[in-house]
Design a protein around this motif. Structure first.
Motif, PDB file in Angstrom:
ATOM      1  N   TRP A 281       0.822  -1.203   0.000  1.00 57.96           N
ATOM      2  CA  TRP A 281       0.000   0.000   0.000  1.00 57.96           C
ATOM      3  C   TRP A 281       0.861   1.260   0.000  1.00 57.96           C
ATOM      4  N   SER A 282       1.928   1.268   0.776  1.00 59.02           N
ATOM      5  CA  SER A 282       2.770   2.465   0.883  1.00 59.02           C
ATOM      6  C   SER A 282       3.375   2.852  -0.461  1.00 59.02           C
ATOM      7  N   ASP A 283       3.577   1.862  -1.331  1.00 59.08           N
ATOM      8  CA  ASP A 283       4.127   2.149  -2.660  1.00 59.08           C
ATOM      9  C   ASP A 283       3.082   2.758  -3.586  1.00 59.08           C
ATOM     10  N   GLU A 284       1.799   2.614  -3.236  1.00 57.97           N
ATOM     11  CA  GLU A 284       0.716   3.058  -4.112  1.00 57.97           C
ATOM     12  C   GLU A 284      -0.003   4.302  -3.594  1.00 57.97           C
ATOM     13  N   LEU A 285       0.380   4.804  -2.411  1.00 58.65           N
ATOM     14  CA  LEU A 285      -0.329   5.941  -1.816  1.00 58.65           C
ATOM     15  C   LEU A 285      -0.194   7.180  -2.696  1.00 58.65           C
ATOM     16  N   ILE A 286      -1.290   7.874  -2.890  1.00 56.98           N
ATOM     17  CA  ILE A 286      -1.298   9.084  -3.713  1.00 56.98           C
ATOM     18  C   ILE A 286      -0.574  10.220  -3.000  1.00 56.98           C
ATOM     19  N   ASP A 287      -0.315  11.298  -3.733  1.00 59.35           N
ATOM     20  CA  ASP A 287       0.250  12.512  -3.155  1.00 59.35           C
ATOM     21  C   ASP A 287      -0.868  13.266  -2.439  1.00 59.35           C
ATOM     22  N   LEU A 288      -0.896  13.175  -1.121  1.00 62.52           N
ATOM     23  CA  LEU A 288      -1.992  13.753  -0.346  1.00 62.52           C
ATOM     24  C   LEU A 288      -1.964  15.271  -0.317  1.00 62.52           C
ATOM     25  N   ARG A 289      -0.792  15.865  -0.500  1.00 66.17           N
ATOM     26  CA  ARG A 289      -0.702  17.326  -0.444  1.00 66.17           C
ATOM     27  C   ARG A 289      -1.363  17.997  -1.653  1.00 66.17           C
ATOM     28  N   SER A 290      -1.415  17.304  -2.771  1.00 72.93           N
ATOM     29  CA  SER A 290      -1.970  17.903  -3.981  1.00 72.93           C
ATOM     30  C   SER A 290      -3.453  17.570  -4.188  1.00 72.93           C
ATOM     31  N   PRO A 307     -25.485  16.420   5.830  1.00 73.27           N
ATOM     32  CA  PRO A 307     -24.090  16.493   6.269  1.00 73.27           C
ATOM     33  C   PRO A 307     -23.507  15.122   6.620  1.00 73.27           C
ATOM     34  N   ILE A 308     -22.223  15.007   6.467  1.00 74.87           N
ATOM     35  CA  ILE A 308     -21.493  13.833   6.926  1.00 74.87           C
ATOM     36  C   ILE A 308     -21.384  13.909   8.451  1.00 74.87           C
ATOM     37  N   ASN A 309     -21.438  12.763   9.106  1.00 77.57           N
ATOM     38  CA  ASN A 309     -21.258  12.720  10.555  1.00 77.57           C
ATOM     39  C   ASN A 309     -19.961  13.446  10.931  1.00 77.57           C
ATOM     40  N   PRO A 310     -20.013  14.406  11.848  1.00 73.13           N
ATOM     41  CA  PRO A 310     -18.807  15.176  12.184  1.00 73.13           C
ATOM     42  C   PRO A 310     -17.643  14.312  12.656  1.00 73.13           C
ATOM     43  N   GLN A 311     -17.932  13.232  13.396  1.00 72.73           N
ATOM     44  CA  GLN A 311     -16.848  12.363  13.854  1.00 72.73           C
ATOM     45  C   GLN A 311     -16.177  11.649  12.688  1.00 72.73           C
ATOM     46  N   SER A 312     -16.955  11.236  11.713  1.00 74.56           N
ATOM     47  CA  SER A 312     -16.376  10.594  10.534  1.00 74.56           C
ATOM     48  C   SER A 312     -15.544  11.587   9.740  1.00 74.56           C
ATOM     49  N   ARG A 313     -16.064  12.790   9.569  1.00 77.03           N
ATOM     50  CA  ARG A 313     -15.316  13.826   8.856  1.00 77.03           C
ATOM     51  C   ARG A 313     -13.990  14.111   9.565  1.00 77.03           C
ATOM     52  N   ARG A 314     -14.041  14.229  10.896  1.00 75.72           N
ATOM     53  CA  ARG A 314     -12.830  14.527  11.666  1.00 75.72           C
ATOM     54  C   ARG A 314     -11.818  13.387  11.565  1.00 75.72           C
ATOM     55  N   PHE A 315     -12.305  12.155  11.627  1.00 73.72           N
ATOM     56  CA  PHE A 315     -11.429  10.994  11.525  1.00 73.72           C
ATOM     57  C   PHE A 315     -10.672  10.983  10.193  1.00 73.72           C
ATOM     58  N   VAL A 316     -11.381  11.205   9.113  1.00 75.25           N
ATOM     59  CA  VAL A 316     -10.753  11.168   7.791  1.00 75.25           C
ATOM     60  C   VAL A 316      -9.748  12.294   7.638  1.00 75.25           C
ATOM     61  N   ARG A 317     -10.129  13.487   8.047  1.00 74.60           N
ATOM     62  CA  ARG A 317      -9.199  14.622   7.947  1.00 74.60           C
ATOM     63  C   ARG A 317      -7.952  14.409   8.800  1.00 74.60           C
ATOM     64  N   LEU A 322      -2.173  13.077   9.553  1.00 67.82           N
ATOM     65  CA  LEU A 322      -1.140  12.229  10.144  1.00 67.82           C
ATOM     66  C   LEU A 322      -0.263  11.587   9.076  1.00 67.82           C
ATOM     67  N   LEU A 323      -0.863  11.182   7.973  1.00 68.81           N
ATOM     68  CA  LEU A 323      -0.063  10.586   6.899  1.00 68.81           C
ATOM     69  C   LEU A 323       0.844  11.628   6.258  1.00 68.81           C
ATOM     70  N   ILE A 324       0.361  12.835   6.092  1.00 71.12           N
ATOM     71  CA  ILE A 324       1.217  13.901   5.554  1.00 71.12           C
ATOM     72  C   ILE A 324       2.398  14.147   6.481  1.00 71.12           C
ATOM     73  N   GLU A 325       2.142  14.091   7.778  1.00 62.54           N
ATOM     74  CA  GLU A 325       3.203  14.334   8.768  1.00 62.54           C
ATOM     75  C   GLU A 325       4.184  13.174   8.872  1.00 62.54           C
ATOM     76  N   HIS A 326       3.659  11.930   8.891  1.00 62.12           N
ATOM     77  CA  HIS A 326       4.506  10.768   9.170  1.00 62.12           C
ATOM     78  C   HIS A 326       4.943  10.011   7.922  1.00 62.12           C
ATOM     79  N   GLY A 327       4.293  10.233   6.808  1.00 61.82           N
ATOM     80  CA  GLY A 327       4.591   9.451   5.624  1.00 61.82           C
ATOM     81  C   GLY A 327       3.868   8.110   5.672  1.00 61.82           C
ATOM     82  N   SER A 328       4.167   7.253   4.714  1.00 58.17           N
ATOM     83  CA  SER A 328       3.414   6.006   4.561  1.00 58.17           C
ATOM     84  C   SER A 328       3.974   4.843   5.380  1.00 58.17           C
ATOM     85  N   ALA A 329       5.097   5.025   6.040  1.00 62.59           N
ATOM     86  CA  ALA A 329       5.652   3.954   6.878  1.00 62.59           C
ATOM     87  C   ALA A 329       4.961   3.994   8.242  1.00 62.59           C
TER      88      ALA A 329
END
Length: 399
Positions: A281-290, A307-317, A322-329
């Motif tokens: 999966w880490s090799d296939e992850l898209i560029d999240l910043r763009s 509206p989307i459930n606020p907890q679901s929206r918060r979880f996804v965001r 976190l992935l932008i900060e930590h990368g795919s590893a």
């Protein structure tokens, strides 16, 4: 769990369809371990409106109105309509067409009839004359005069589209062609899709035949050729699937580790398997910043009409951040593991598996670990049925 679908003497094409159905039931996308259902379904509705994960074959979109039209006006119209639906089970078995057959095991004792499964699609694609009609309405109002003293045929209420193809002779007791759509039936269903879902991916694929084995719409040569808003939605669907697949795999890796640590041994090395899947999966992850996640969420809310459930929206965001900060590893990140454990407790409460030995004992080795593909196996099957019918010569069946 062993498959309950019997393997019978069949052609290679029938066997392929059977394998598709077994895969369909093996791990339904409707499982929602992390609370992604509202967003997942909103994306699926934008790509393939009116569909669900329970669909199997396109000709049910004709079997149901044929059964209801035949039952309308009878003394026990509700009971007769249900019986006609059940009669199709035997007729399809007699025709030797088993792939996607609802009631393969239950037979005429089937409780969840095709009408219940397909009613939303019948509404959406104008097969019902009025989308507000319930199943009872369709039986009660069919053929009713517009006014008590009006005897003219053209002023009788029709619950079903007036252009609906006629049922074959002998229906529902006999269906020599099984699920195979005749050319006129396939053309009619294609036109319903084009009329009622313009500028969507399903409309594009009603004209351009999808691949038989493509695992996702963005891996399908015909699908990726779509243009306009449908192409934007397809790109967003792929990005969301890529983003959240990492969360699904990390969650399952954590379950696998706890499962093995508890001494359970029915599953063979699940931890190693999920670590390998996370590496791929880490090799296939898209560029999240763009990628604009917020724009996708806004489009989903427009499609849903709520509206989307606020907890679901918060979880996804937060997962995206976190992935932008930590990368795919991510496999050994304590912060991401804590985040995932908190999300499961928030979403599932006492039914959470992590930290629950009794719940771990019943773990089957995968809890919603498959990448989101937004009903693609089911929709692809419906579309292929239509395209097979379009390619069929008039009056020729596969029986």
């Amino acid at each position: 769990m062993p498959s309950l679908i019997a393997w019978l003497d069949a052609s290679s094409e029938e066997q392929r369809r059977m394998r598709d159905i077994i895969r369909l039931f093996a791990e339904r996308e409707s499982r929602d371990e992390l609370g992604l259902g509202q967003i997942r379904d909103g994306i699926a509705d934008a790509l393939f409106p009116g569909t669900s994960t329970l669909l199997t074959r396109a000709r049910y979109l004709l079997f149901v109105p044929w059964a209801y039209r035949k039952a309308a006006g009878r003394k026990d119209a509700t009971g007769d309509a249900a019986q006609f639906e059940r009669d199709t089970i035997r007729a399809l078995k007699d025709a030797g067409d088993y792939a996607g057959l609802l009631g393969m095991q239950a037979g005429e004792a089937l409780k969840n009839l095709p009408s219940a499964i397909y009613w939303t699609m019948l509404r959406h694609y104008g097969i019902l004359s009025d989308a507000s009609l319930t199943r009872d309405d369709a039986l009660r109002l069919e053929g009713m005069r517009a006014a008590p003293d009006d005897l003219s045929e053209h002023k009788r209420f029709r619950a079903w589209s007036t252009t609906l193809p006629d049922a074959p002779d002998g229906f529902p007791k006999s269906l020599p062609g099984g699920f195979a759509l005749q050319r006129d039936e396939a053309e009619w269903l294609r036109d319903r899709i084009l009329d009622q879902a313009p500028d969507t991916l399903i409309a594009h694929l009603a004209v351009e035949r999808p691949d038989r084995e493509s695992p996702a719409p963005w891996a399908d040569a015909a699908a990726i050729a779509v243009s306009g808003d449908a192409h934007v939605m397809l790109d967003d669907a792929r990005a969301f699937s890529s983003l959240m697949h990492g969360a699904q795999l990390l969650y399952n890796l954590m379950l696998a580790e706890e499962y093995e640590a508890a001494g359970y041994e029915k599953l063979a090395e699940p931890t190693a398997g999920f670590r390998d899947r996370l590496d791929r999966w880490s090799d296939e992850l898209i560029d999240l910043r763009s990628w604009d996640l917020d724009l996708l969420l806004a489009r989903v809310e427009l499609t849903r009409g709520s509206p989307i459930n606020p907890q679901s929206r918060r979880f996804v965001r937060n997962w995206r951040d976190l992935l932008i900060e930590h990368g795919s590893a991510i496999a050994d990140s304590a912060e991401l593991r804590d985040f995932m454990a908190r999300r499961e407790r928030q979403h599932k409460g006492a039914q959470a598996r992590l930290g629950n030995r009794a719940r771990l004992a019943t773990w089957g080795g995968s809890s919603g670990a498959g990448a989101l593909v937004f009903r693609w196996p089911q929709v692809r099957g419906i579309l292929l049925d239509i395209h097979d019918g379009l390619a069929r010569r008039d009056g020729v069946t596969d029986a």
